[in-house]
Scaffold this motif. Structure first.
Motif, mmCIF file in Angstrom:
data_model
loop_
_atom_site.group_PDB
_atom_site.id
_atom_site.type_symbol
_atom_site.label_atom_id
_atom_site.label_comp_id
_atom_site.label_asym_id
_atom_site.label_seq_id
_atom_site.Cartn_x
_atom_site.Cartn_y
_atom_site.Cartn_z
ATOM 1 N N GLY A 1 34.615 28.767 33.959
ATOM 2 C CA GLY A 1 33.863 29.870 34.552
ATOM 3 C C GLY A 1 32.585 29.394 35.222
ATOM 4 O O GLY A 1 32.093 30.000 36.167
ATOM 5 N N GLY A 2 32.052 28.284 34.722
ATOM 6 C CA GLY A 2 30.784 27.780 35.239
ATOM 7 C C GLY A 2 30.835 27.383 36.698
ATOM 8 O O GLY A 2 29.802 27.357 37.375
ATOM 9 N N GLN A 3 32.033 27.099 37.188
ATOM 10 C CA GLN A 3 32.161 26.766 38.612
ATOM 11 C C GLN A 3 31.569 27.826 39.518
ATOM 12 O O GLN A 3 31.124 27.537 40.612
ATOM 13 C CB GLN A 3 33.629 26.681 38.990
ATOM 14 C CG GLN A 3 34.425 25.599 38.364
ATOM 15 C CD GLN A 3 35.856 25.742 38.843
ATOM 16 O OE1 GLN A 3 36.096 26.047 40.004
ATOM 17 N NE2 GLN A 3 36.793 25.552 37.934
ATOM 18 N N MET A 4 31.623 29.063 39.052
ATOM 19 C CA MET A 4 31.163 30.180 39.885
ATOM 20 C C MET A 4 29.742 29.944 40.390
ATOM 21 O O MET A 4 29.397 30.368 41.485
ATOM 22 C CB MET A 4 31.200 31.484 39.079
ATOM 23 C CG MET A 4 32.588 31.965 38.744
ATOM 24 S SD MET A 4 32.591 33.630 38.014
ATOM 25 C CE MET A 4 31.778 33.378 36.452
ATOM 26 N N ALA A 5 28.945 29.267 39.569
ATOM 27 C CA ALA A 5 27.542 29.061 39.940
ATOM 28 C C ALA A 5 27.415 28.215 41.198
ATOM 29 O O ALA A 5 26.404 28.289 41.897
ATOM 30 C CB ALA A 5 26.787 28.409 38.786
ATOM 31 N N PHE A 6 28.422 27.421 41.490
ATOM 32 C CA PHE A 6 28.331 26.505 42.632
ATOM 33 C C PHE A 6 29.211 26.973 43.787
ATOM 34 O O PHE A 6 29.499 26.237 44.710
ATOM 35 C CB PHE A 6 28.716 25.092 42.196
ATOM 36 C CG PHE A 6 27.933 24.631 40.991
ATOM 37 C CD1 PHE A 6 26.652 24.119 41.149
ATOM 38 C CD2 PHE A 6 28.462 24.770 39.712
ATOM 39 C CE1 PHE A 6 25.920 23.739 40.040
ATOM 40 C CE2 PHE A 6 27.729 24.384 38.606
ATOM 41 C CZ PHE A 6 26.451 23.867 38.763
ATOM 42 N N ARG A 7 29.665 28.207 43.680
ATOM 43 C CA ARG A 7 30.518 28.757 44.728
ATOM 44 C C ARG A 7 29.944 30.076 45.219
ATOM 45 O O ARG A 7 29.134 30.703 44.556
ATOM 46 C CB ARG A 7 31.927 29.007 44.179
ATOM 47 C CG ARG A 7 32.682 27.750 43.855
ATOM 48 C CD ARG A 7 34.043 28.097 43.291
ATOM 49 N NE ARG A 7 34.775 26.900 42.957
ATOM 50 C CZ ARG A 7 35.517 26.216 43.816
ATOM 51 N NH1 ARG A 7 35.614 26.640 45.066
ATOM 52 N NH2 ARG A 7 36.142 25.116 43.452
ATOM 53 N N LYS A 8 30.421 30.461 46.395
ATOM 54 C CA LYS A 8 30.132 31.814 46.845
ATOM 55 C C LYS A 8 31.177 32.677 46.154
ATOM 56 O O LYS A 8 32.353 32.607 46.479
ATOM 57 C CB LYS A 8 30.277 31.896 48.359
ATOM 58 C CG LYS A 8 29.912 33.246 48.924
ATOM 59 C CD LYS A 8 30.073 33.244 50.435
ATOM 60 C CE LYS A 8 29.821 34.608 51.011
ATOM 61 N NZ LYS A 8 30.691 35.660 50.448
ATOM 62 N N TRP A 9 30.764 33.393 45.166
ATOM 63 C CA TRP A 9 31.730 34.079 44.317
ATOM 64 C C TRP A 9 31.351 35.554 44.240
ATOM 65 O O TRP A 9 30.653 35.971 43.337
ATOM 66 C CB TRP A 9 31.760 33.441 42.923
ATOM 67 C CG TRP A 9 32.936 33.873 42.098
ATOM 68 C CD1 TRP A 9 33.135 35.107 41.558
ATOM 69 C CD2 TRP A 9 34.069 33.094 41.730
ATOM 70 N NE1 TRP A 9 34.313 35.137 40.876
ATOM 71 C CE2 TRP A 9 34.920 33.921 40.957
ATOM 72 C CE3 TRP A 9 34.459 31.771 41.967
ATOM 73 C CZ2 TRP A 9 36.128 33.469 40.423
ATOM 74 C CZ3 TRP A 9 35.656 31.336 41.432
ATOM 75 C CH2 TRP A 9 36.479 32.175 40.670
ATOM 76 N N SER A 10 31.815 36.297 45.249
ATOM 77 C CA SER A 10 31.487 37.710 45.262
ATOM 78 C C SER A 10 32.742 38.509 45.000
ATOM 79 O O SER A 10 33.793 38.272 45.590
ATOM 80 C CB SER A 10 30.892 38.110 46.609
ATOM 81 O OG SER A 10 30.928 39.519 46.728
ATOM 82 N N LEU A 11 32.614 39.468 44.128
ATOM 83 C CA LEU A 11 33.726 40.333 43.779
ATOM 84 C C LEU A 11 34.313 40.989 45.016
ATOM 85 O O LEU A 11 35.481 41.350 45.052
ATOM 86 C CB LEU A 11 33.213 41.385 42.796
ATOM 87 C CG LEU A 11 34.214 42.392 42.251
ATOM 88 C CD1 LEU A 11 35.363 41.678 41.594
ATOM 89 C CD2 LEU A 11 33.525 43.301 41.264
ATOM 90 N N TYR A 12 33.480 41.156 46.062
ATOM 91 C CA TYR A 12 33.948 41.854 47.249
ATOM 92 C C TYR A 12 34.948 41.036 48.056
ATOM 93 O O TYR A 12 35.643 41.562 48.898
ATOM 94 C CB TYR A 12 32.766 42.296 48.119
ATOM 95 C CG TYR A 12 32.165 43.537 47.553
ATOM 96 C CD1 TYR A 12 32.562 44.788 47.997
ATOM 97 C CD2 TYR A 12 31.263 43.469 46.497
ATOM 98 C CE1 TYR A 12 32.063 45.935 47.431
ATOM 99 C CE2 TYR A 12 30.751 44.608 45.923
ATOM 100 C CZ TYR A 12 31.160 45.847 46.397
ATOM 101 O OH TYR A 12 30.681 46.977 45.826
ATOM 102 N N ASP A 13 34.955 39.732 47.822
ATOM 103 C CA ASP A 13 35.975 38.946 48.491
ATOM 104 C C ASP A 13 36.276 37.697 47.691
ATOM 105 O O ASP A 13 35.650 36.667 47.862
ATOM 106 C CB ASP A 13 35.518 38.583 49.909
ATOM 107 C CG ASP A 13 36.675 37.969 50.690
ATOM 108 O OD1 ASP A 13 37.796 37.933 50.151
ATOM 109 O OD2 ASP A 13 36.446 37.537 51.828
ATOM 110 N N LEU A 14 37.238 37.802 46.816
ATOM 111 C CA LEU A 14 37.595 36.651 45.990
ATOM 112 C C LEU A 14 38.704 35.833 46.640
ATOM 113 O O LEU A 14 39.164 34.847 46.075
ATOM 114 C CB LEU A 14 38.022 37.108 44.598
ATOM 115 C CG LEU A 14 36.889 37.660 43.741
ATOM 116 C CD1 LEU A 14 37.397 38.099 42.386
ATOM 117 C CD2 LEU A 14 35.793 36.622 43.563
ATOM 118 N N THR A 15 39.133 36.262 47.855
ATOM 119 C CA THR A 15 40.184 35.485 48.508
ATOM 120 C C THR A 15 39.608 34.163 49.034
ATOM 121 O O THR A 15 40.336 33.207 49.215
ATOM 122 C CB THR A 15 40.811 36.264 49.673
ATOM 123 O OG1 THR A 15 39.753 36.769 50.504
ATOM 124 C CG2 THR A 15 41.637 37.427 49.151
ATOM 125 N N SER A 16 38.299 34.138 49.278
ATOM 126 C CA SER A 16 37.702 32.844 49.614
ATOM 127 C C SER A 16 36.433 32.650 48.798
ATOM 128 O O SER A 16 35.513 33.464 48.850
ATOM 129 C CB SER A 16 37.415 32.774 51.118
ATOM 130 O OG SER A 16 36.083 33.111 51.385
#
Lengths: 278, 315, 435
Positions: B55-70
């Protein structure tokens, strides 16, 4: 033995304990009061410190309209199991952390401490995925597993502190007498540490008892829910249903108070009973 | 760091005449250590560290619920965005006040209660249940309950203050920028005293009476016995409970979230309530980056805290 | 003694553990429980105990009418529900039918978690029974159908008939000016009497926008009520400056001091405990007021207050039922959604105090009388109460709600000027729209 305290000690002490008891109990009184008020008198103003009429409808509706008995039982079973297993496992790790010196000990302590700093939502996604794959979603057993994991680090750290308070000489004597290390731990140290173990068990119990986030996510079926999920259910988008929620809160708090009252005898039992002197 | 945590433990054993002698470090010993630690490790690794790393990867990604396809990897951008936010320093300062104020008051009251509860008295068990139960009430319930009781116009606290003549006017607890922080800390103190009281009491019970008797024979007064004998003996417990509470209070948004939601005007916004705001916005990247910042702060604190407490007493 | 205790604790806990183990592995929740039956799982989001009970009753009716289909209802507490639904959708299992909100349809459909029901709805006879409003939601602009709404909710003015009369007024306020005057006249903190239940806490933007839209009613972009016809944001107009200053007047002269931090529960409590005369809220509150000490002759519901030009906007929020893309039982799931959106939806709307989705409900006596009369009045005069859409599906909606709450509190506390606040809101929305 223990001498009687002079008045300049005992009077302020009694006063202090009394004042804190009042502060501590007031919110409980308020919940209790609310739980006996009919719906239309709860938000009444001016504030009333005694209900105009006692109503048990909040309690009866709790059991008629929801599976409250099941929630209570689930919470008890899940928290007790998790606390028991976690405390047992933590006894072992805490023993090692207290009695041995090894290079990675600081790292182990830190690894335990870090678990207490992790925001639940970071781990939630992968955890849910894992539970789905293992078929553990909507199983109380799965909840017990996460609660054990959640409780072990805290219990290890606390118990390590209590182990440190027990002199090494105790188990060394036993081991000289031919006991195994495990035997010495179980028969000699554990009895001495009862207050600490009970206190740790209680805190593990309560931490699971109050856990909301994982319980909401991992449990679906109504009759497998735990208390915090049920309590939170009384908050809707336009209303807080104080009546039934207070009744539920009272029924949640009372068993824990009984637990505390029962366990506190063992917390204060302490070394005075002579386990060390033998 | 490894040295410091060990030494804390040794400090705790000052009542023991000779310091614990180093055991012979054999293969058998290391196997024992491993065997005793394994069950704990299995649980913690599977259910805590594995999900954290994934789950920690999220901190280093653009991780928005509005678009999880990228969810592209963006390095430290979430961290820099947070630190550049004008709210960042305020939130950290609020967190500090929240932790320090809650902790100090909880500790002092908890310690005094533990001392007061050492001697047997009638209904001591009942008394303990009465003062310990807040710990078993969930944070969110405490939050909304205290929010209700602190309500300026209809709340019971103001009603009591006005009936007893302490205040002529209702005090706008949660609407006033300064009082709101006081109110949430009051609620947190009410909740957290029990932890210190129980833990310290349990530790005090393991202080052998011989020690006190010896001190009494030496003619040491109560205060001296307390500071010279009692406190040093339960030092490890004190050090560790304080440490755990710092970590827990820092990570405890429930009461604030229920009472003020971080308001008014961000006056009670702490790191973890801010984190909740990001998750509600669906921005899990920012939220987990903030989570890592909090963890970083606490890890550094833990290291410094343990080192300092060890050094302070070196001869 | 002590050992006995430990043994007892151990025994009890071991028993408890084995209990969880057994019951945990036993239970249902499987896709196929008894014989050829299909079990579909439905998750609700805006949960409350009364609604869950109602839904359960409806679902058992559905099960009787559709032998072979069983429905398991999952009711998480509303505060955590959307997060749970999101985990379930992301993991691709465990949910067939779900409650989709106008706030969540954007992210859920972007992530391809929702099944597009447009094909199934084409042949559905229920589609034409929906009101136009409901139809536009059920079949989106792009022709996709991610959910069928079960009802709508929008603000209207709850007022105390007796307090208004005592203060010497002959009826509920019609305009914001009336409201501000009446609230100020009624307000008397020394007697615990307050004019208006002001919202300063969570989600305060709804009430703010209500007055801004009323003042900008002549130039409002009805497809996006955060814009005016010139294409600028609503926050950029001089009318908005006037409106927001009036709104602050309402706070200062007619509202409790502590309402800076009031959320829904304080507002509703202030109204139901009889101390506050006005409350601008969603129809859901009707049920709560009915349960309070207020008697039916003490309160009423009036249409939204209008602006200086005699008009107001009436933005509506909505939620409905949709089907998960990962569902293995789509035909059954769609069937349930269609059934829920049929005649039964009027019952659901009645008991939940929602504006119904069926045209036929307009004939229903229930929605013409009492507190509901105001809603009929508003729908029947669309020139006065203009039906508008708010951009509730944008990715930054929650961020906006949080920002607006904080900024408004700063203004109420005197730490920010109204002009600065509007300017900052204008910038926020302009930048977001420009990407």
């Amino acid at each position: 033995m223990i001498q009687k305290d002079p008045l300049w000690v005992s009077i302020p002490r009694a006063a202090g304990l009394g004042v804190w008891a009042l502060i501590s109990l007031f919110p409980l009184y308020w919940i209790l009061l609310t739980s006996f008020k009919p719906a239309n008198q709860i938000a009444e103003y001016p504030v009333r410190y005694w209900p105009r009429e006692f109503s048990f409808s909040n309690y009866t509706s709790l059991f008629q309209k929801s599976e409250f008995g099941a929630y209570l039982l689930n919470s008890l079973v899940v928290s007790a199991s998790a606390a028991f297993v976690a405390t047992t496992i933590a006894l072992l790790s805490a023993y090692v952390l207290s009695r041995f010196h090894f290079r990675s000990k600081g790292a182990v302590m830190m690894a335990f401490l870090v678990t207490q700093m992790i925001p639940a939502f970071i781990a939630l996604g992968p955890l849910y995925q894992m539970f789905t794959n293992l078929g553990l979603v909507d199983k109380r057993f799965g909840l017990v597993l996460v609660y054990i994991a959640m409780s072990i680090p805290f219990a290890s750290i606390m118990l390590r502190g209590f182990f440190d308070n027990v002199p090494d000489s105790l188990e060394e004597a036993a081991m000289v007498d031919g006991a195994s290390r495990f035997g010495a731990l179980w028969r000699v140290i554990v009895p001495v540490m009862t207050p600490g173990i009970i206190a740790t068990f209680i805190f593990n119990f309560v931490n699971s008892w109050n856990e909301l986030f994982l319980a909401v996510t991992l449990i679906n079926t109504d009759d497998r829910k735990t208390i915090p999920t049920a309590l939170n259910g009384f908050i809707s988008n336009f209303n807080i249903e104080w009546g039934p929620m207070s009744a539920a809160a009272v029924l949640t708090i009372l068993p824990t108070m009984v637990l505390f009252a029962f366990a506190s005898r063992w917390i204060v039992a302490g070394l005075t009973q002579g386990a060390t002197k033998g | 760091m490894s040295a410091s945590t060990d030494e804390v433990a040794e400090r705790g054993r000052t009542h023991e005449a000779p310091p614990p002698r180093r055991r012979q470090f054999t293969k058998r010993t290391s196997l024992t250590i491993l065997a005793y630690l394994t069950p704990a490790f299995i649980f913690v690794i599977i259910f805590t560290y594995y999900p954290l790393v994934v789950g920690g990867q999220m901190a280093f990604r653009k991780w928005s619920l509005y678009d999880l396809t990228s969810t592209p990897f963006i390095g430290l951008e979430n961290f820099t965005t947070l630190i550049a936010n004008p709210l960042f320093s305020k939130v950290m300062l609020n967190s500090l006040v929240w932790v320090v104020a809650s902790l100090v008051v909880q500790f002092l009251i908890g310690f005094m209660l533990a001392l007061g509860l050492r001697k047997k008295f009638r209904f001591r068990g009942v008394y303990q249940a009465m003062i310990f139960y807040p710990w078993a009430v969930s944070g969110f319930l405490i939050g909304i309950l205290f929010r209700w009781m602190f309500n300026s116009e209809f709340g019971v606290f103001n009603d009591m203050l006005m009936r007893t003549g302490v205040s002529a006017k209702p005090i706008p607890w949660l609407a006033n920028p300064d009082l709101a922080l006081v109110a949430v800390i009051v609620a947190n103190v009410w909740y957290g005293v029990a932890f210190f009281a129980i833990m310290i009491l349990a530790a005090l019970q393991s202080v052998p009476h011989e020690l006190h008797e010896a001190a009494a024979i030496d003619g040491a007064g109560r205060w001296r016995t307390l500071t010279r004998v009692t406190i040093p003996t339960i030092r490890t417990t004190l050090v560790l409970t304080v440490l755990l509470r710092v970590i827990w209070i820092f990570n405890f948004p429930d009461i604030i979230y229920g009472m003020t939601g971080g308001g008014p005007g961000n006056q009670t916004q702490i790191a973890t309530t801010w984190m909740i705001q990001f998750t509600q916005q669906g921005d899990y990247g920012l939220a987990s980056a903030l989570g890592f910042i909090v963890m970083g702060v606490l890890v550094v604190f833990t290291g410094v805290y343990l080192t300092l407490l060890t050094r302070e007493r070196k001869p | 003694m002590r050992k006995k205790l430990l043994t007892t604790v151990a025994a009890v806990s071991a028993l408890a553990l084995s209990l969880t183990g057994c019951s945990g592995s036993g239970g249902g929740g499987d896709d196929k429980s008894d014989g050829g039956d299909v079990t579909i799982t439905m998750v609700e989001s805006l949960t409350n105990p009364a609604r869950t009970e109602l839904l359960k009753g409806m679902l058992s009716e559905f099960e009787t009418e559709n032998p072979g289909i069983k429905v398991q209802l999952i009711s998480p507490p509303t505060e955590q529900a959307d997060q749970k639904i999101q985990q379930m959708l992301q993991s691709g299992s465990g949910v067939d039918v779900l409650e989709v909100r106008d706030l969540t349809v954007g992210p859920f459909s972007n992530n391809t978690w929702l099944y597009d029901m447009s094909g199934d709805l084409k042949s559905w006879e229920g589609l034409d029974k929906l009101t136009d409003q409901a139809k536009t939601v059920a079949v989106g602009e792009d022709g996709k159908s991610y959910y069928v709404p079960y009802g709508f909710y929008g603000l209207s003015l709850f007022y105390r008939t007796d307090m208004v009369k005592e203060a010497g007024f002959d009826g509920a306020p019609k305009s914001w000016d009336d409201l501000i005057t009446q609230a100020a006249k009624i307000q008397d903190p020394t007697k615990n009497k307050y004019g208006y239940a002001f919202r300063g806490g969570k989600n305060s933007a709804g009430q703010v926008l209500s007055i801004l839209q009323a003042y900008n009613a002549d130039n409002l972009d009805v497809t996006n009520a955060y814009k005016v016809t010139s294409g600028k944001t609503i926050f950029s107009t001089p009318e908005s400056q006037t409106a927001i200053d009036r709104y602050i007047d309402l706070f200062k002269t007619g509202s409790p001091e502590s309402s800076v931090s009031w959320g829904y529960s304080e507002m509703v409590q202030a109204f139901t405990n009889g101390s506050t005369a006005f409350l601008l809220q969603d129809p859901e509150v009707i049920a709560v007021v009915n349960d309070s000490t207020l008697t039916a002759d003490q309160w009423g519901v009036a249409p939204n207050p209008v602006g200086p030009t005699g008009k107001a906007a009436w933005p509506m929020a909505t939620a409905g039922w949709g089907v998960a893309e990962a569902s293995k039982h789509k035909p059954e799931a769609v069937k349930l959604v269609q059934w829920l959106s049929g005649d039964i939806s009027t019952k659901f709307a009645k008991e939940n105090s929602l504006v119904p989705i069926l045209k036929s409900a307009g004939e229903d006596e229930f929605f013409k009388t009492g507190p509901w009369a105001a809603y009929v009045e508003m729908t029947s005069q669309p020139e006065t109460w203009i039906s508008v859409t708010e951009p509730r599906d944008v990715a930054w909606w929650t961020e906006w709600m949080q920002k607006s709450e904080t900024d408004l509190q700063q203004v109420l506390l005197g730490k920010m000027s109204t002009a600065d606040m509007l300017k900052s809101w204008d910038t926020f929305w302009t930048e977001k729209w420009n990407g």
